[in-house]
Write a protein that holds these residues in place. Structure first.
Motif, short mmCIF file in Angstrom:
data_model
loop_
_atom_site.label_atom_id
_atom_site.label_comp_id
_atom_site.label_asym_id
_atom_site.label_seq_id
_atom_site.Cartn_x
_atom_site.Cartn_y
_atom_site.Cartn_z
N CYS A 98 0.83 -1.21 0.00
CA CYS A 98 0.00 0.00 0.00
C CYS A 98 0.86 1.26 0.00
O CYS A 98 0.46 2.29 -0.56
CB CYS A 98 -0.93 0.00 1.20
SG CYS A 98 -2.24 -1.25 1.12
N THR A 142 -3.88 3.70 4.71
CA THR A 142 -4.22 4.28 3.41
C THR A 142 -5.22 5.43 3.57
O THR A 142 -5.15 6.42 2.85
CB THR A 142 -4.78 3.22 2.45
OG1 THR A 142 -5.89 2.53 3.06
CG2 THR A 142 -3.72 2.19 2.09
N LYS A 194 -4.81 7.88 0.39
CA LYS A 194 -4.67 7.01 -0.77
C LYS A 194 -6.03 6.38 -1.09
O LYS A 194 -6.31 5.23 -0.78
CB LYS A 194 -3.64 5.92 -0.50
CG LYS A 194 -2.20 6.42 -0.35
CD LYS A 194 -1.28 5.28 0.07
CE LYS A 194 0.15 5.70 0.11
NZ LYS A 194 0.81 5.68 -1.20
N SER A 240 1.61 1.76 -3.40
CA SER A 240 0.36 1.98 -4.16
C SER A 240 0.27 1.10 -5.40
O SER A 240 -0.29 1.50 -6.43
CB SER A 240 0.23 3.46 -4.56
OG SER A 240 0.11 4.28 -3.43
N ASP A 290 -7.45 5.34 -3.80
CA ASP A 290 -7.47 4.15 -4.65
C ASP A 290 -7.14 2.90 -3.85
O ASP A 290 -7.74 1.83 -4.06
CB ASP A 290 -6.51 4.30 -5.83
CG ASP A 290 -5.09 4.63 -5.40
OD1 ASP A 290 -4.89 5.10 -4.26
OD2 ASP A 290 -4.16 4.43 -6.21
N MET A 291 -6.22 3.02 -2.91
CA MET A 291 -5.86 1.89 -2.08
C MET A 291 -6.96 1.57 -1.06
O MET A 291 -7.23 0.41 -0.76
CB MET A 291 -4.54 2.16 -1.35
CG MET A 291 -3.31 2.16 -2.22
SD MET A 291 -2.88 0.50 -2.86
CE MET A 291 -3.50 0.62 -4.53
#
Length: 279
Positions: free
Chosen positions: A200, A232, A237, A203, A239-240
């Motif tokens: 993560c 995340t 993040k 990414s 998208d994660m």
């Protein structure tokens, strides 16, 4: 019929308690040099200690507690075990009262702790691999980071195994080969993070999916109680966060400060993905 009360099992650190499996993990990481310092105390009677005890554990009595508490640096994490996990909670609180920030009573006591430690050691004994089956690309990667090609679960800088390092670098090809030759997905670094957390950080969605497909613990909590989902979310993040939720990460797990991923969300996008977890 009189029954002896024993603590309910726990799966992570909370209220100065730690599961025997997590305690075994901490001890093995210390023996590997991944966790630099750890003090282990046996508070059973002298005869039981003499008969059998966890290697490296010191005997500790109430009379000798003050001497130990004064000489031991407060930066050292402390594990305490007894017969069944009851008396050790009292000692753990005593250490906490002396301002030791990381001290745990091993849930279940000596027998359970010893059994979990033996299980973890047995699992490790079958983890070595052989150089002949490794690709030139993997051998080059291992050499670049000083890893031992004959023990692909051995750790190097920061307690990283080859799988963790490859995940951190976003090397999906290396991760795939390491998983194919049977490396351990359960190993954790000096902070208690597994390879998923490091994937993560990079990414890399492909690496995350490969690790999840291999059965890695999506909800592993590190030594601060944080999961990859919490990381995340706090790092923004999105998208994660979405990928981990898709992979079954539990958004309701709290860290040791009782905060969940939604509480740590750093961006509006992350908050939107986690808003359904608000209660």
């Amino acid at each position: 019929m009189t029954q002896t009360a024993t603590p309910a099992p726990v799966t992570s650190r909370s209220g100065h308690r730690i599961s025997a499996a997590d305690a075994a993990d901490m001890l093995l990481r210390h023996r590997d040099g991944v966790l630099p310092a750890l003090a282990v105390f046996d508070v059973r009677d002298a005869a039981r200690y003499a008969a059998a005890h966890i290697e490296g554990a010191e005997p500790l009595t109430e009379a000798g507690f003050l001497t130990v508490a004064r000489r031991l640096p407060k930066t050292v994490p402390v594990l305490v075990y007894c017969y069944h996990g009851n008396a050790s909670q009292t000692y753990a609180q005593m250490f906490a009262d002396f301002r030791f920030p990381e001290v745990y009573s091993v849930d279940g006591g000596y027998e359970v702790f010893a059994a979990e430690l033996a299980k973890a050691e047995a699992a490790r004994s079958g983890s070595t691999t052989r150089t002949a089956s490794l690709s030139p690309t993997l051998l080059e990667f291992l050499a670049a980071y000083g890893f031992d090609p004959d023990d692909l679960d051995a750790t190097r800088a920061h307690g990283l195994t080859p799988l963790m390092r490859a995940s951190l670098e976003g090397r999906a090809d290396i991760v795939a080969e390491l998983l194919a030759v049977g490396v351990s997905i359960a190993r954790r670094n000096m902070d208690g993070n597994n390879a998923l957390w490091l994937a993560c950080v990079s990414s890399n969605a492909e690496v995350v999916r490969r690790l999840v497909a291999a059965g890695i613990d999506v909800d592993n909590r590190n030594d601060m109680g944080a999961t990859a989902l919490m990381y995340t979310a706090s790092a923004g993040k999105a998208d994660m966060v979405a990928l981990l939720l898709e992979c079954g990460a539990d958004p309701q797990i709290p860290n040791f400060d009782d905060a969940r991923a939604v509480d740590l969300a750093a961006t509006r996008d992350c908050l939107k993905l986690l808003r359904h977890t608000l209660r």
